[in-house]
Scaffold this active site. Structure first.
Site, PDB file in Angstrom:
ATOM      1  N   GLY A 147       0.027  -2.868  21.067  1.00  0.00           N
ATOM      2  CA  GLY A 147       0.408  -2.451  21.636  1.00  0.00           C
ATOM      3  C   GLY A 147       0.716  -1.568  22.617  1.00  0.00           C
TER       4      GLY A 147
ATOM      5  N   GLY B 111       3.392   1.311  -3.060  1.00  0.00           N
ATOM      6  CA  GLY B 111       2.140   1.106  -4.633  1.00  0.00           C
ATOM      7  C   GLY B 111       1.526   2.818  -4.558  1.00  0.00           C
TER       8      GLY B 111
ATOM      9  CB  SER C 267     -14.459   0.999  10.874  1.00  0.00           C
ATOM     10  OG  SER C 267     -13.108   0.342  10.846  1.00  0.00           O
TER      11      SER C 267
ATOM     12  CB  VAL D 202      -8.121   2.370  14.658  1.00  0.00           C
ATOM     13  CG1 VAL D 202      -7.953   3.545  13.608  1.00  0.00           C
ATOM     14  CG2 VAL D 202      -8.111   1.825  16.128  1.00  0.00           C
TER      15      VAL D 202
ATOM     16  CD  GLN E 163      -0.250   1.828  18.936  1.00  0.00           C
ATOM     17  OE1 GLN E 163      -0.536   2.445  19.962  1.00  0.00           O
ATOM     18  NE2 GLN E 163      -0.245   0.551  18.569  1.00  0.00           N
TER      19      GLN E 163
ATOM     20  CG  PHE F  89     -11.711   0.856  18.465  1.00  0.00           C
ATOM     21  CD1 PHE F  89     -10.679  -0.373  18.658  1.00  0.00           C
ATOM     22  CD2 PHE F  89     -10.834   2.245  19.325  1.00  0.00           C
ATOM     23  CE1 PHE F  89      -9.872  -0.406  19.255  1.00  0.00           C
ATOM     24  CE2 PHE F  89      -9.414   2.235  19.653  1.00  0.00           C
ATOM     25  CZ  PHE F  89      -9.016   0.491  19.589  1.00  0.00           C
TER      26      PHE F  89
ATOM     27  CE1 TYR G 266      -3.839   1.961   0.317  1.00  0.00           C
ATOM     28  CE2 TYR G 266      -2.861   3.259   2.400  1.00  0.00           C
ATOM     29  CZ  TYR G 266      -3.863   3.216   1.914  1.00  0.00           C
ATOM     30  OH  TYR G 266      -5.448   4.167   1.157  1.00  0.00           O
ATOM     31  CG  ASP G 267       3.146   2.325   3.477  1.00  0.00           C
ATOM     32  OD1 ASP G 267       2.085   2.395   3.341  1.00  0.00           O
ATOM     33  OD2 ASP G 267       3.961   1.707   4.501  1.00  0.00           O
TER      34      ASP G 267
END
Length: 431
Positions: A311, A254, A295, A293, A315, A297, A251-252
């Protein structure tokens, strides 16, 4: 008797000279005289003057149309107490909708209506794309949605079925398609980890359509081009810190490649382009289980499941409501600057803080469950939007605590099928 040879060469030459063609001298005023003679013959000039007089009288007596109502971007998607949830659109108001500051052809003379554009939205059946389609249809444009429904849903666009200014084509953008359009919004790319890891190759795009028809092309890139940033907040001039072989790199990289191709076509082929780098966006119509994240939660809290924090939960991310993003994309497309532009909300939340906001909104007793962090998960993510403020006049207006309840209502209705008064949704209309 003698013979006599007679040479008649000189006689022949004189005869040829006398028979030679001698054109008449050209008349220098003939090109001017001929049209005048034409007008004077059979009273043609009189008919021309009478026609001009009739046309002048007609346009003088014609009453001017009332000016279009002022456009207010704040009135669309604005989450307030009066907002009601329904995915229906009233088309009666669309024809009278004003275009506001989004005129791509300069100022419109008084009495003339704005000519709607013909616009392609790739990925228009998706979360952001469908909201963008609502806005474009609402202001009077004709919209062609091209989507292969890998992550998009027809339900996001069903309220436009039957509108003559709306078309939906099932098509994969990696294959050519022949269309005649003025603008192209390219949103056809899976944006969640679950989806782009499933098919990483299709994040690469082509620009042949924009080049062929001379359309303006807007690429929706992502904040992921910054990777796990060493600069905070991130400005557009920052080149990023990306792992090119990690699990997120499809993704990054791309999107980084897409930005490269966009600028190459702009510089080499003269394609008119715009680049937007989108930060975390939330709102109604998000895929419920897409791994993002917000959606995650919301769906977990509604299902009475623990909120999974990866983690230590420190973040940070920045969350913008979908209407703010759509406003930014339209301003970028109609503006004069290529970009890239960061489009995001600079309000920064840790994952634990986000979980607490979800608890406050849905279930104060929701539990938090910690899990090992994912590979290459960025530690900090916050946009510097100074450039967008100065050059586009754009900044987000919807806070997380105001926008999240609207998303929760949409998720509750889709998960449980609730249609009671507690379920709210967004009525998308135009001024």
């Amino acid at each position: 008797m003698g013979s006599e040879l007679i040479y008649r060469g000189h006689e022949d030459e004189s005869q040829q000279q006398s028979d030679a063609y001698s054109p008449k001298r050209s008349k220098p005023w003939l090109p001017v005289i001929r049209p005048i003679r034409y007008l004077l013959r059979e009273q043609r000039l009189l008919f021309v003057l009478v026609g001009i007089a009739i046309a002048t009288l007609f346009f003088t007596l014609l009453p001017p149309s009332s000016p279009p109502p002022p456009y207010s971007a704040d009135s669309l998607f604005q989450p307030d107490d009066s907002t009601q949830l329904s995915h229906r659109v009233s088309y009666q108001s669309n024809h009278a909708a004003g275009f506001g500051s989004f005129s791509s052809g300069g100022k419109i003379p008084l009495g003339l209506k704005r000519k709607g554009l013909r616009i392609v939205v790739t990925g228009g059946a998706g979360f952001v794309g469908s909201h963008l389609v609502d806005r474009l249809i609402g202001r009077g444009d004709s919209v062609i949605v091209v989507d292969n429904f890998f992550t998009g849903r027809k339900e996001n666009l069903m309220h436009h079925f039957g509108n003559p200014r709306f078309e939906l084509i099932r098509h994969d953008v990696v294959e050519p398609i022949l269309l005649e359009v003025d603008q192209i919004y390219h949103l056809a790319c899976p944006a969640s980890p679950v989806h782009y890891k499933f098919n990483p190759v299709k994040t690469i795009i082509s620009f042949w359509l924009a080049k062929r028809v001379g359309a303006r092309f807007l690429l929706t890139s992502t904040s992921e081009v910054y990777g796990d940033p060493l600069q905070h907040p991130q400005v557009e001039t920052y080149w990023g810190n990306v792992n090119p072989i990690g699990v997120r790199s499809c993704y990054d990289e791309g999107k980084r490649t897409a930005e490269t191709l966009t600028m190459d076509y702009h510089r080499g082929a003269g394609v008119e382009v715009r680049i937007a780098r989108i930060f975390n966006t939330y709102g109604p119509r998000m895929c419920i289980d897409d791994g993002r994240v917000v959606s995650n939660f919301v769906a977990q809290a509604l299902r009475k499941e623990p909120l999974t924090v990866y983690g230590d939960g420190k973040q940070t991310r920045s969350f913008q409501y979908v209407s703010d993003l759509v406003e930014g994309l339209m301003r970028l497309m109609e503006g004069e600057h290529v970009g890239p532009f960061n489009l995001g909300n600079p309000g920064e939340f840790t994952m634990l803080e986000l979980a607490q906001v979800v608890q406050e909104t849905i279930d104060p007793n929701a539990k938090i469950e910690y899990r090992p962090n994912t590979e290459d998960d960025p530690h900090k993510r916050k946009p510097d939007i100074t450039r967008a403020k100065e050059l586009l006049g754009w900044e987000p207006k919807v806070s997380l605590r105001k926008g999240l309840p609207l998303m929760v209502s949409d998720f509750r209705q889709r998960i449980f099928g609730d249609h009671n008064e507690d379920s709210a949704s967004i009525t998308m209309t135009s001024d």
